[in-house]
Design a protein around this motif. Structure first.
Motif, PDB file in Angstrom:
ATOM      1  N   GLN A 163      -4.801   5.377  11.510  1.00 42.80           N
ATOM      2  CA  GLN A 163      -5.630   6.266  12.338  1.00 42.80           C
ATOM      3  C   GLN A 163      -7.080   6.304  11.840  1.00 42.80           C
ATOM      4  N   ASP A 164      -7.285   6.117  10.513  1.00 39.63           N
ATOM      5  CA  ASP A 164      -8.655   6.074   9.980  1.00 39.63           C
ATOM      6  C   ASP A 164      -9.379   4.807  10.430  1.00 39.63           C
ATOM      7  N   LEU A 165      -8.653   3.685  10.361  1.00 33.84           N
ATOM      8  CA  LEU A 165      -9.246   2.418  10.799  1.00 33.84           C
ATOM      9  C   LEU A 165      -9.534   2.462  12.301  1.00 33.84           C
ATOM     10  N   LYS A 166      -8.608   3.070  13.053  1.00 33.39           N
ATOM     11  CA  LYS A 166      -8.795   3.212  14.502  1.00 33.39           C
ATOM     12  C   LYS A 166     -10.040   4.045  14.803  1.00 33.39           C
ATOM     13  N   MET A 167     -10.241   5.107  14.018  1.00 39.33           N
ATOM     14  CA  MET A 167     -11.432   5.949  14.216  1.00 39.33           C
ATOM     15  C   MET A 167     -12.707   5.138  13.987  1.00 39.33           C
ATOM     16  N   ASP A 180       1.211   6.411  12.035  1.00 45.77           N
ATOM     17  CA  ASP A 180       1.973   6.499  10.780  1.00 45.77           C
ATOM     18  C   ASP A 180       1.829   5.254   9.911  1.00 45.77           C
ATOM     19  N   LEU A 181       1.268   4.186  10.465  1.00 48.02           N
ATOM     20  CA  LEU A 181       1.175   2.931   9.730  1.00 48.02           C
ATOM     21  C   LEU A 181       0.049   2.962   8.704  1.00 48.02           C
ATOM     22  N   LYS A 182       0.227   2.157   7.655  1.00 50.43           N
ATOM     23  CA  LYS A 182      -0.855   1.892   6.703  1.00 50.43           C
ATOM     24  C   LYS A 182      -1.329   0.467   6.964  1.00 50.43           C
ATOM     25  N   VAL A 183      -2.628   0.249   6.888  1.00 57.16           N
ATOM     26  CA  VAL A 183      -3.182  -1.087   7.107  1.00 57.16           C
ATOM     27  C   VAL A 183      -3.743  -1.597   5.791  1.00 57.16           C
ATOM     28  N   ARG A 184      -3.337  -2.798   5.423  1.00 58.43           N
ATOM     29  CA  ARG A 184      -3.863  -3.426   4.209  1.00 58.43           C
ATOM     30  C   ARG A 184      -4.978  -4.390   4.616  1.00 58.43           C
ATOM     31  N   LEU A 185      -6.159  -4.232   4.030  1.00 58.33           N
ATOM     32  CA  LEU A 185      -7.298  -5.105   4.325  1.00 58.33           C
ATOM     33  C   LEU A 185      -7.610  -5.966   3.116  1.00 58.33           C
ATOM     34  N   GLU A 186      -7.788  -7.262   3.362  1.00 57.70           N
ATOM     35  CA  GLU A 186      -8.223  -8.186   2.315  1.00 57.70           C
ATOM     36  C   GLU A 186      -9.507  -8.849   2.806  1.00 57.70           C
ATOM     37  N   VAL A 187     -10.530  -8.818   1.963  1.00 61.44           N
ATOM     38  CA  VAL A 187     -11.864  -9.237   2.393  1.00 61.44           C
ATOM     39  C   VAL A 187     -12.438 -10.295   1.460  1.00 61.44           C
ATOM     40  N   SER A 188     -13.105 -11.291   2.052  1.00 64.26           N
ATOM     41  CA  SER A 188     -13.934 -12.220   1.277  1.00 64.26           C
ATOM     42  C   SER A 188     -15.245 -12.399   2.045  1.00 64.26           C
ATOM     43  N   ASP A 189     -16.128 -13.261   1.570  1.00 71.89           N
ATOM     44  CA  ASP A 189     -17.406 -13.480   2.260  1.00 71.89           C
ATOM     45  C   ASP A 189     -17.214 -14.096   3.645  1.00 71.89           C
ATOM     46  N   ALA A 190     -16.145 -14.854   3.812  1.00 76.22           N
ATOM     47  CA  ALA A 190     -15.989 -15.628   5.055  1.00 76.22           C
ATOM     48  C   ALA A 190     -14.832 -15.171   5.940  1.00 76.22           C
ATOM     49  N   LYS A 191     -13.864 -14.429   5.357  1.00 77.04           N
ATOM     50  CA  LYS A 191     -12.671 -14.071   6.133  1.00 77.04           C
ATOM     51  C   LYS A 191     -12.224 -12.651   5.852  1.00 77.04           C
ATOM     52  N   ILE A 192     -11.428 -12.125   6.783  1.00 76.91           N
ATOM     53  CA  ILE A 192     -10.783 -10.826   6.586  1.00 76.91           C
ATOM     54  C   ILE A 192      -9.340 -10.938   7.059  1.00 76.91           C
ATOM     55  N   ARG A 193      -8.442 -10.259   6.351  1.00 76.64           N
ATOM     56  CA  ARG A 193      -7.030 -10.274   6.751  1.00 76.64           C
ATOM     57  C   ARG A 193      -6.525  -8.837   6.837  1.00 76.64           C
ATOM     58  N   PHE A 194      -5.835  -8.543   7.942  1.00 76.52           N
ATOM     59  CA  PHE A 194      -5.226  -7.228   8.149  1.00 76.52           C
ATOM     60  C   PHE A 194      -3.719  -7.390   8.144  1.00 76.52           C
ATOM     61  N   THR A 195      -3.008  -6.576   7.366  1.00 71.65           N
ATOM     62  CA  THR A 195      -1.551  -6.553   7.417  1.00 71.65           C
ATOM     63  C   THR A 195      -1.140  -5.192   7.972  1.00 71.65           C
ATOM     64  N   ILE A 196      -0.563  -5.223   9.172  1.00 72.70           N
ATOM     65  CA  ILE A 196      -0.201  -3.991   9.892  1.00 72.70           C
ATOM     66  C   ILE A 196       1.287  -4.076  10.214  1.00 72.70           C
ATOM     67  N   GLY A 197       2.119  -3.396   9.415  1.00 74.79           N
ATOM     68  CA  GLY A 197       3.566  -3.505   9.614  1.00 74.79           C
ATOM     69  C   GLY A 197       4.001  -4.950   9.418  1.00 74.79           C
ATOM     70  N   SER A 198       4.615  -5.537  10.447  1.00 78.26           N
ATOM     71  CA  SER A 198       5.106  -6.924  10.344  1.00 78.26           C
ATOM     72  C   SER A 198       4.079  -7.937  10.835  1.00 78.26           C
ATOM     73  N   VAL A 199       2.887  -7.459  11.249  1.00 75.00           N
ATOM     74  CA  VAL A 199       1.862  -8.350  11.805  1.00 75.00           C
ATOM     75  C   VAL A 199       0.797  -8.645  10.742  1.00 75.00           C
ATOM     76  N   ILE A 200       0.459  -9.928  10.616  1.00 77.99           N
ATOM     77  CA  ILE A 200      -0.640 -10.338   9.729  1.00 77.99           C
ATOM     78  C   ILE A 200      -1.703 -11.013  10.590  1.00 77.99           C
ATOM     79  N   MET A 201      -2.920 -10.465  10.580  1.00 81.40           N
ATOM     80  CA  MET A 201      -4.005 -11.032  11.363  1.00 81.40           C
ATOM     81  C   MET A 201      -5.116 -11.484  10.430  1.00 81.40           C
ATOM     82  N   THR A 202      -5.470 -12.757  10.507  1.00 80.07           N
ATOM     83  CA  THR A 202      -6.526 -13.326   9.683  1.00 80.07           C
ATOM     84  C   THR A 202      -7.650 -13.775  10.600  1.00 80.07           C
ATOM     85  N   SER A 203      -8.884 -13.443  10.229  1.00 78.87           N
ATOM     86  CA  SER A 203     -10.013 -13.790  11.089  1.00 78.87           C
ATOM     87  C   SER A 203     -11.179 -14.295  10.273  1.00 78.87           C
TER      88      SER A 203
END
Length: 372
Positions: free
Chosen positions: A134-138, A217-240
């Protein structure tokens, strides 16, 4: 490969991953979704080379294996299968086609080899932290409407996320602007985000993220570098991939000397703007705000169709002022305010106006005026 899945589980996962796939592709493999069956699950992956979404779903795996099939076609087939059915996915011995069977329905889809499917997830991340969904959504909801769609200024085609030292400690901040308006949202920086690089998250990634963070209710895990970001949301992993550019110094355009304060009921104001702008031309959606003590008059003039005015009682106790704004931009901002009142801090008809929410100081908006 031979697996059986619940239709609802398969549909849910395909719904998450197939949206990344562009309808038109010059590279055939990018039209496909990668299916990898192993253990007691099937992993699905789709990419457009800038954004990749992976999700695993429970399955009964009779024979492990992997293949790729057209993503939108598979999604449409599964969507049209009857609710509650079991879906069998089985590749033929030479791997050139895959059977999709449920009940009396049977489909055969062309396959492309798994080895041709591109992988986006290479590379390491320098910063890792967690946020409640909900914080990330905000942070996203309060700023995404101001993302620019002008391709020439590509560095504005996303949300700028960075940490900044504030009066109350370190803040995680998102900013978006298209040159006409600016939106900024803050929250307390989570542990692990200290010293993260300032990054620009692309518009398409932001759009997909909005759809994935709808469970508070979900927690989102964020992984960051200079060129990419990855979000882990429940069973979904999104890399951009991130936008490779420098976001402008947005602090320069946030006015500090605006001394004329207007307080107005947010809902009444939005409805009044919506009503008077009915008459405005699509091209120039200008609405004039005429302010005097305790009263606001909204006016729209359209030479082709007529004019409209509406009066509102407001909190204003300064010199009379007339200023024009784009009606759509006013509505976009008022839609994001959670408090009952909106506070406008004005200077003069040619200077940017500051808009704040009475519910808190976690969001701030800047709006450029229009000539009316």
């Amino acid at each position: 490969m031979r697996v059986t899945l619940e239709r609802s589980n398969l549909l849910k996962s395909l719904n998450h991953v197939h949206r990344v796939v562009e309808r038109r592709n010059t590279i055939p493999i990018l039209s496909n979704v990668l299916l990898k069956a192993d253990g007691a699950s099937v992993e699905m992956k789709a990419t457009d080379l800038d954004l990749e979404i992976t999700e695993a779903t429970a399955a009964m795996v009779e024979q492990a294996g992997a293949t790729t099939v057209p993503a939108h076609l598979l999604y449409e087939i599964v969507r049209k299968l009857s609710d509650g059915s079991e879906v069998l996915l089985a590749t033929n011995p030479d791997g050139t086609s895959m059977t999709v069977a449920a009940g009396r329905s049977k489909f055969s889809l062309q396959c492309l080899p798994e080895a041709d499917f591109p992988d986006l997830t290479a590379g390491s991340f320098t910063h890792t932290f967690q946020l409640p969904a909900q914080d990330l959504k905000m942070l996203i909801d309060r700023t995404q409407f101001a993302i620019s769609t002008e391709e020439t200024r590509y560095y504005l085609n996303g949300i700028y996320m960075h940490t900044i030292e504030g009066d109350a400690g370190l803040k995680l901040r998102t900013v978006a602007t298209d040159g006409h308006r600016l939106a900024r949202a803050d929250l307390e920086a989570p542990s692990g985000s200290e010293g993260m690089p300032g990054i620009i998250i692309p518009r398409k990634t932001v759009g997909e993220l909005q759809k994935l963070v709808d469970d508070p209710d979900l927690k989102v895990r964020l992984e960051v570098s200079d060129a990419k970001i990855r979000f882990t949301i429940g069973s979904v992993i999104m890399t951009s991939k991130l936008i490779d550019g420098t976001f402008p110094d947005y602090q320069r355009v946030i006015p500090t000397g605006n001394d004329k304060e207007l307080t107005v009921d947010c809902q009444s104001f939005a409805q009044a703007v919506d009503r008077v702008s009915t008459i405005s031309s699509e091209r120039g959606r200008a609405v004039k705000l005429a302010l005097e003590a305790g009263q606001l008059t909204l006016t729209v003039n359209n030479p082709d169709s007529g004019s409209a005015t509406e009066e509102l009682a407001v909190g204003y106790d300064f010199d009379p002022l007339e200023i024009g704004f784009n009606a759509k931009y006013l509505l976009d901002i008022t839609n994001q305010l959670s408090g009952s009142d909106a506070v406008f801090l004005l200077a003069d008809p040619g200077s940017p106006t500051l808009v704040r929410d009475t519910a808190g100081d976690d969001a701030l908006y800047v709006l450029m005026p229009m000539r009316v």
